[in-house]
Motif scaffolding. Structure first.
Motif, short mmCIF file in Angstrom:
data_model
loop_
_atom_site.label_atom_id
_atom_site.label_comp_id
_atom_site.label_asym_id
_atom_site.label_seq_id
_atom_site.Cartn_x
_atom_site.Cartn_y
_atom_site.Cartn_z
N THR A 186 10.31 -0.56 -4.38
CA THR A 186 10.36 -1.31 -5.65
C THR A 186 11.75 -1.85 -6.02
N LYS A 201 6.17 -9.67 -10.12
CA LYS A 201 5.95 -11.02 -9.60
C LYS A 201 5.15 -11.89 -10.59
N LYS A 202 4.10 -11.27 -11.13
CA LYS A 202 3.17 -12.00 -11.99
C LYS A 202 3.79 -12.36 -13.35
N ASN A 210 -6.06 -6.09 -14.80
CA ASN A 210 -4.75 -6.23 -14.15
C ASN A 210 -4.34 -5.01 -13.34
N ASP A 250 3.59 -6.12 -8.22
CA ASP A 250 2.70 -7.20 -8.68
C ASP A 250 3.06 -7.63 -10.09
N HIS A 256 2.86 -0.79 -5.47
CA HIS A 256 2.36 -2.17 -5.32
C HIS A 256 2.10 -2.80 -6.69
N LEU A 257 1.51 -1.98 -7.55
CA LEU A 257 1.19 -2.48 -8.89
C LEU A 257 2.46 -2.89 -9.64
#
Lengths: 255, 250
Positions: free
Chosen positions: B216, B197-198, B136, B194, B190-191
């Motif tokens: 962010t 969102k995930k 991940n 992500d 970005h992580l």
């Protein structure tokens, strides 16, 4: 000592007492960190073995060599094995081994926990649902309390080998005769106080190291100070315990 | 002072009138904050303004002097240790320096939170979870490395993986990009997006890195003198004429 110095000394003594109280509270309540306890026993016991062994051997050898001229002057050379073995087992080996461990184990624990503290690893452990006091402090203190007597018992044996070689440097004596002379005077009442006080040495060294590491402040500078003061205070504690043990052993000896 | 109406229908974290002092120094002095489901809230403030203290009080790593703090409607002060551990199993915390355990491998670091929270898992399941968590964060095949062998950015990623392995619903990031180069910082941003969102997580992000804040934040809360001084989106605060707010954007 200035009043401010006395106050900070008493404050620190109070905090160490409270820390020790917390140890007894946490040590008996589950969950028990058995795997970490075994790992720490390996680290504290097995990894200290070479240093303690070498020191004990040298102590046995040196004390014998140093005592020989005096014993010779009194015409009591044949008493050398018994006199040296009693002083080695009762006093010299336990105290010197404890001082070596105060330096190695005390500073190691102080620096490791101090570093974990300033890098927030202890906090990380807490938010992970693990009680860091149990995982880090209880395991180290219990390990050191159990391992020190074993190390000292082993060191006692090694020091007697050192003494045997020391005796043989000036005269020829068989190992059988040497052990006979040693155990003629050395008995269980010499070993018992020595082993009993070594439990307290182990406990004191580890609890002081843990306290200093666990309460480290001010970044990496604080880690150095924690390791340093862990050694200084635990060395002092070893002498205090030894003094008390000598007094108590004396009292029981006369009872 | 800017205030933007927020959706308070589904609050995950509610902080009311939080106070915390160290001696005579008041760090938090009646701080208020609400974080809603699926929202990233950035707490912006100068170094030493009490941002980290805020989330440490929320996790009970520090005891707040006063105030109401609720996560999922559960009041934090006065919570028993068992209940606190249970609540903490739903919260992930990324420490400023990642706080990876030096004496353990990456794999052992990731397994550590599982030993209490999900102690009925088989060895195989734990292995799968560790592999998935590292996947991940884009770092497969480093399971056997020690933290000292990792770069700063990799440590942050492993810290995020360790945080995510317990599948938390709330994430607390303490200065996630501090000390990283701009490229690695961008990757961490970005992580974080992500992850949001995930896993539809709600987060409090403590930062003074404006790139991180811009990328962010769904909402920003400005912490000045221990209080929530202003609240709004990045653009709302950027266009503010208030000098105390403008200094962060200049």
């Amino acid at each position: 000592m200035k009043p401010k110095g006395i106050k900070s000394f008493l404050n620190e003594a109070g905090e160490i007492s409270a820390f020790t109280g917390k140890f007894f509270k946490e040590a008996f309540l589950p969950p028990y960190e058995v795997n970490e306890l075994l790992r720490q026993s390996f680290e504290i016991g097995y990894r200290s073995l070479p240093l303690v062994t070498l020191t004990a051997f040298i102590m046995g050898l040196v004390i014998t060599i140093q005592s020989q001229p005096s014993m010779e002057a009194f015409g009591a050379e044949s008493w050398l094995p018994s006199v040296v073995s009693v002083s080695l087992v009762r006093e010299i080996v336990p105290v010197i081994s404890a001082l070596i461990c105060a330096g190695k184990i005390g500073s190691g624990i102080g620096a490791e926990l101090g570093s974990m503290n300033v890098t927030e690893q202890i906090d990380a452990m807490e938010v992970s649902g693990t009680n860091p006091f149990k995982y880090l402090v209880v395991t180290r203190v219990v390990s050191a309390t159990l391992m020190l007597p074993m190390l000292i018992l082993f060191a006692d044996t090694i020091s007697l080998y050192g003494a045997f070689i020391g005796v043989n440097m000036k005269q020829v004596i068989s190992f059988h005769l040497f052990t006979n002379q040693v155990f003629e005077k050395l008995n269980f009442t010499d070993l018992l106080p020595s082993i009993t006080k070594s439990f307290f040495f182990g406990f004191a060294i580890a609890i002081i190291g843990c306290y200093k590491g666990y309460t480290t402040r001010n970044g990496t500078e604080g880690v150095g100070k924690a390791a340093n003061s862990a050694v200084v205070i635990s060395t002092f504690a070893v002498f205090i315990i030894d003094l008390l043990a000598a007094q108590l052993a004396g009292i029981f000896h006369y009872l | 002072m800017i205030t933007t109406a927020t959706n308070t229908n589904d609050p995950v974290i509610v902080i009311r009138n939080m106070k915390k002092s160290f001696g005579d120094h008041k760090v938090l002095d009646g701080f208020n904050l609400t974080v809603n489901k699926g929202e990233n809230v950035v707490v912006l403030g100068k170094s030493g303004s009490g941002k980290s203290v805020l989330i440490k009080c929320l996790m009970r790593l520090l005891e707040a002097d006063a105030g109401e703090m609720k996560i999922f409607g559960i009041s934090i002060p006065g919570l028993s240790n068992k209940a606190l551990d249970e609540l903490r199993s739903k919260i992930g915390f990324l420490f400023q320096g990642s706080a990876l355990y030096d004496s353990m491998t990456v794999k052992e670091n990731l397994e550590f939170p599982l030993r209490r929270h999900l102690n009925k898992l088989s060895k195989e399941d734990v292995g799968k979870l560790v592999g998935a968590a590292l996947e991940n964060v884009g770092l497969p095949d480093i399971e056997n490395k020690m933290p000292s062998e990792l770069s700063g950015g990799m440590k942050k990623r492993v810290g995020i993986a360790r945080m995510l392995i317990i599948k938390p619903e709330v994430l607390l990031y303490d200065e996630p990009t501090t000390g990283l180069d701009p490229i690695t910082g961008r990757e961490i941003n970005h992580l974080m997006l992500d992850v949001q969102k995930k896993f539809n997580t709600s987060s409090i992000i403590i930062s003074h890195d404006m790139n991180c804040v811009r990328r962010t934040a769904n909402r920003i809360v400005v912490l000045i003198e221990g209080k929530c001084y202003a609240e709004g989106t990045y653009n709302e605060l950027k266009n503010s004429n208030d000098t105390s707010i403008k200094q962060f954007f200049d």
